[in-house]
Design a protein around this motif. Structure first.
Motif, short mmCIF file in Angstrom:
data_model
loop_
_atom_site.label_atom_id
_atom_site.label_comp_id
_atom_site.label_asym_id
_atom_site.label_seq_id
_atom_site.Cartn_x
_atom_site.Cartn_y
_atom_site.Cartn_z
N GLY A 11 21.05 -48.36 3.01
CA GLY A 11 21.16 -48.06 4.38
C GLY A 11 20.52 -47.68 4.84
O GLY A 11 19.68 -47.39 6.05
N HIS A 12 20.94 -46.51 4.43
CA HIS A 12 19.96 -45.25 5.08
C HIS A 12 18.86 -45.09 4.84
O HIS A 12 17.75 -45.10 5.51
CB HIS A 12 20.39 -43.88 4.71
CG HIS A 12 22.22 -43.31 5.57
ND1 HIS A 12 23.13 -42.53 5.06
CD2 HIS A 12 22.99 -44.01 6.89
CE1 HIS A 12 23.70 -42.54 6.13
NE2 HIS A 12 23.82 -43.75 6.91
N ILE A 13 18.23 -44.87 3.36
CA ILE A 13 16.85 -44.84 3.04
C ILE A 13 16.11 -46.57 3.92
O ILE A 13 14.76 -46.11 4.28
CB ILE A 13 16.82 -45.47 1.27
CG1 ILE A 13 17.80 -43.90 1.10
CG2 ILE A 13 14.85 -45.28 0.97
CD1 ILE A 13 17.62 -43.60 -0.26
N HIS A 14 16.89 -47.68 3.47
CA HIS A 14 15.81 -48.52 3.95
C HIS A 14 16.05 -48.27 5.60
O HIS A 14 14.76 -48.42 6.39
CB HIS A 14 17.16 -49.96 3.90
CG HIS A 14 16.00 -51.17 4.25
ND1 HIS A 14 16.34 -51.42 5.60
CD2 HIS A 14 15.26 -51.77 4.13
CE1 HIS A 14 15.47 -53.20 5.66
NE2 HIS A 14 14.56 -52.94 4.43
N THR A 15 16.79 -47.63 6.48
CA THR A 15 16.02 -47.64 7.76
C THR A 15 15.11 -46.53 8.25
O THR A 15 14.31 -46.73 8.49
CB THR A 15 17.44 -47.35 8.77
OG1 THR A 15 18.77 -48.27 8.28
CG2 THR A 15 17.40 -46.63 10.06
N VAL A 16 15.14 -45.59 7.49
CA VAL A 16 13.81 -44.18 7.33
C VAL A 16 13.04 -45.50 6.76
O VAL A 16 12.03 -44.95 7.05
CB VAL A 16 14.21 -43.50 6.29
CG1 VAL A 16 13.13 -42.56 6.94
CG2 VAL A 16 15.61 -41.99 6.51
N LEU A 17 12.07 -45.87 5.93
CA LEU A 17 11.57 -46.30 5.39
C LEU A 17 11.16 -47.52 5.99
O LEU A 17 9.45 -47.79 6.88
CB LEU A 17 11.80 -47.72 4.15
CG LEU A 17 11.82 -46.38 2.82
CD1 LEU A 17 12.47 -47.07 1.50
CD2 LEU A 17 10.58 -44.89 2.80
N THR A 18 11.49 -48.02 7.22
CA THR A 18 11.65 -49.62 8.21
C THR A 18 10.90 -48.28 9.25
O THR A 18 10.01 -48.94 10.07
CB THR A 18 12.41 -50.20 8.65
OG1 THR A 18 13.13 -50.60 7.38
CG2 THR A 18 12.01 -51.36 9.30
#
Length: 62
Positions: A11-18
């Protein structure tokens, strides 16, 4: 516990990439690319040392 850690990390990495305007596919696969090798490495460490070949101890002592 591992599933919870994976979910939080993903979730954290996905949020950052988004937030960095990555493509949706890259934002979905990016966390797997980062966490996948870490998971494999963790299991490799848990397996312990590999079996030694016959005669390897004699070579080490020499």
């Amino acid at each position: 516990m591992a599933v919870g850690s994976f979910a939080i990390s993903y979730g954290h990495i996905h949020t950052v990439l988004t937030a960095w305007h990555y493509d949706p596919i890259a934002a979905a696969l990016g966390p797997l690319v980062l966490d996948g090798p870490m998971t494999i490495s963790g299991f490799a460490l848990l397996t312990g040392q590999p079996e030694r070949a016959e005669g390897s101890e004699a070579m080490i002592r020499a």
